[in-house]
Design an enzyme around this catalytic site. Structure first.
Site, mmCIF file in Angstrom:
data_model
loop_
_atom_site.group_PDB
_atom_site.id
_atom_site.type_symbol
_atom_site.label_atom_id
_atom_site.label_comp_id
_atom_site.label_asym_id
_atom_site.label_seq_id
_atom_site.Cartn_x
_atom_site.Cartn_y
_atom_site.Cartn_z
ATOM 1 N N HIS A 68 -12.658 -4.526 3.620
ATOM 2 C CA HIS A 68 -11.322 -4.503 4.215
ATOM 3 C C HIS A 68 -11.469 -4.596 5.728
ATOM 4 C CE1 HIS A 68 -10.202 -2.145 0.412
ATOM 5 N NE2 HIS A 68 -9.598 -3.312 0.330
ATOM 6 N N ASP A 80 -6.758 2.704 -8.279
ATOM 7 C CA ASP A 80 -8.086 2.695 -7.664
ATOM 8 C C ASP A 80 -8.739 4.054 -7.872
ATOM 9 O OD1 ASP A 80 -10.364 2.437 -6.233
ATOM 10 O OD2 ASP A 80 -9.410 1.939 -4.320
ATOM 11 N N ASP A 130 -0.740 -1.606 -4.144
ATOM 12 C CA ASP A 130 -2.127 -1.850 -3.740
ATOM 13 C C ASP A 130 -2.849 -0.517 -3.578
ATOM 14 O OD1 ASP A 130 -4.297 -3.398 -2.975
ATOM 15 O OD2 ASP A 130 -3.683 -3.517 -0.872
ATOM 16 N N GLY A 185 -9.986 -10.557 1.624
ATOM 17 C CA GLY A 185 -10.097 -12.021 1.658
ATOM 18 C C GLY A 185 -10.116 -12.629 3.047
ATOM 19 N N ASN A 233 -6.834 -11.055 -2.081
ATOM 20 C CA ASN A 233 -5.985 -10.227 -1.230
ATOM 21 C C ASN A 233 -6.174 -10.568 0.239
ATOM 22 O OD1 ASN A 233 -5.574 -9.033 -3.698
ATOM 23 N ND2 ASN A 233 -6.090 -6.958 -3.040
ATOM 24 N N VAL A 234 -5.068 -10.753 0.936
ATOM 25 C CA VAL A 234 -5.094 -11.073 2.368
ATOM 26 C C VAL A 234 -4.123 -10.151 3.098
ATOM 27 C CG1 VAL A 234 -4.624 -12.833 4.118
ATOM 28 C CG2 VAL A 234 -5.674 -13.502 1.942
ATOM 29 N N ASN A 235 -4.606 -9.478 4.138
ATOM 30 C CA ASN A 235 -3.740 -8.629 4.947
ATOM 31 C C ASN A 235 -4.111 -8.724 6.426
ATOM 32 O OD1 ASN A 235 -1.750 -6.726 5.587
ATOM 33 N ND2 ASN A 235 -3.132 -5.004 5.299
ATOM 34 N N THR A 236 -5.389 -8.507 6.729
ATOM 35 C CA THR A 236 -5.831 -8.485 8.127
ATOM 36 C C THR A 236 -5.490 -9.784 8.849
ATOM 37 O OG1 THR A 236 -7.638 -6.993 7.527
ATOM 38 C CG2 THR A 236 -7.835 -8.142 9.633
ATOM 39 N N SER A 272 0.848 -1.189 0.000
ATOM 40 C CA SER A 272 0.000 0.000 0.000
ATOM 41 C C SER A 272 0.885 1.239 0.000
ATOM 42 C CB SER A 272 -0.905 0.014 1.233
ATOM 43 O OG SER A 272 -0.126 0.192 2.412
#
Length: 287
Positions: free
Chosen positions: A181, A107, A85, A211, A231-234, A50
């Site tokens: 998100h 975006d 991102d 995701g 997308n995976v972050n958390t 990001s």
């Protein structure tokens, strides 16, 4: 292996009915964990960055050099893309590309449709001339992630998705279809009917943002309907924090940063391996 764009890995995922994970990086340890997981699983991988994370790590060039150095020292042989991102403007996407990013997301979903088309086309023209892949977004993904805030979910319009793809030539599309998100409140409800329609109208790989927390059966259905990037972050953030908290609770006198951060790195690696297996990308880099 050198860094690659997302285009071919996502097209292969679409043909093979699996998804490639985008796992966001925040520092050296996160990058080590994700690269180690990808190599162990023989999975292609996308390192998401990001704008906020890039600032935190020192800038786009610092991030690219760190990733390249780690790939060399860790003997990474699987395909790796480094992806901006939620790029907020043409200028930010250009700066990332000039620094060595192999993929960008523009975006412009918060702009009116015609403005989204104009900005996205500008990014595609610059990126494609340099072998860089482009992701775009339509609709509004809810929740919050770094500098990106979406108050509520607004579903993407399938006809607008078709038009955006035809007029811009993007490589993959992130249509907002119910994901958010950050953590979900209650069970996610993805718009599978719209997803199928968008797949049929566009024919390009689709992207699922937010995701984390989506049940496996919904992930599998999304993949069957053309979702080729998730997308995976958390989930990694939660795993990292849990491991570090447990260590500090067990040994509050520890002060060596490597001993504090190391368990968090291990937790991220384990989480990413689980996701790669869930998405079906494990073993695909060896084929």
């Amino acid at each position: 292996m050198s860094l690659v764009s997302m285009k071919e890995m996502l097209n292969e995922a679409l043909r093979g009915k699996y998804a490639v994970g985008q796992f966001n990086i925040n520092n050296l340890e996160w990058t080590q964990a994700i690269l180690a997981a990808a190599e162990e699983e023989k999975s292609p991988v996308i390192l998401g960055v990001s704008e906020g994370a890039a600032r935190y790590m020192g800038g786009f060039k610092t991030v690219v050099n760190m990733v390249k150095g780690l790939m060399e020292d860790m003997n990474i042989t699987v395909p790796v893309a480094i992806h901006l991102d939620h790029g907020s403007s043409f200028e930010k996407c250009k700066a990332a590309i000039d620094a060595g990013f192999t993929s960008v997301m523009i975006d412009a979903s918060h702009h009116p449709f015609e403005e989204n088309v104009r900005i996205t086309s500008q990014v595609v023209e610059y990126a494609h001339a340099r072998g860089v892949s482009v992701e775009a977004e339509l609709g509004i993904v809810g929740g919050q992630e770094d500098d990106v805030v979406g108050e509520g979910v607004i579903y993407a319009d399938p006809k607008e998705c078709e038009e955006l793809v035809k007029r811009t030539g993007i490589d993959c599309l992130a249509p907002a279809l119910g994901s958010v998100h950050g953590p979900y409140k209650g069970e996610p409800k993805l718009g599978f009917a719209e997803m199928e329609k968008i797949r049929d109208l566009t024919g390009i790989p689709l992207v699922l943002h937010g995701g984390t927390g989506i049940p496996t059966e919904q992930i599998q259905r999304a993949i069957s309907l053309g979702t080729s990037k998730i997308n995976v972050n958390t989930e990694n953030q939660i795993a990292f924090t849990k491991a570090v908290r447990e260590l500090l609770a067990k040994d509050p006198n520890v002060y060596d940063p490597r001993k504090i951060i190391g368990p968090g790195r291990d937790a991220i690696k384990a989480t990413v391996i689980g996701k790669m297996r869930e998405f079906g990308s494990s073993g695909k880099a060896a084929q």
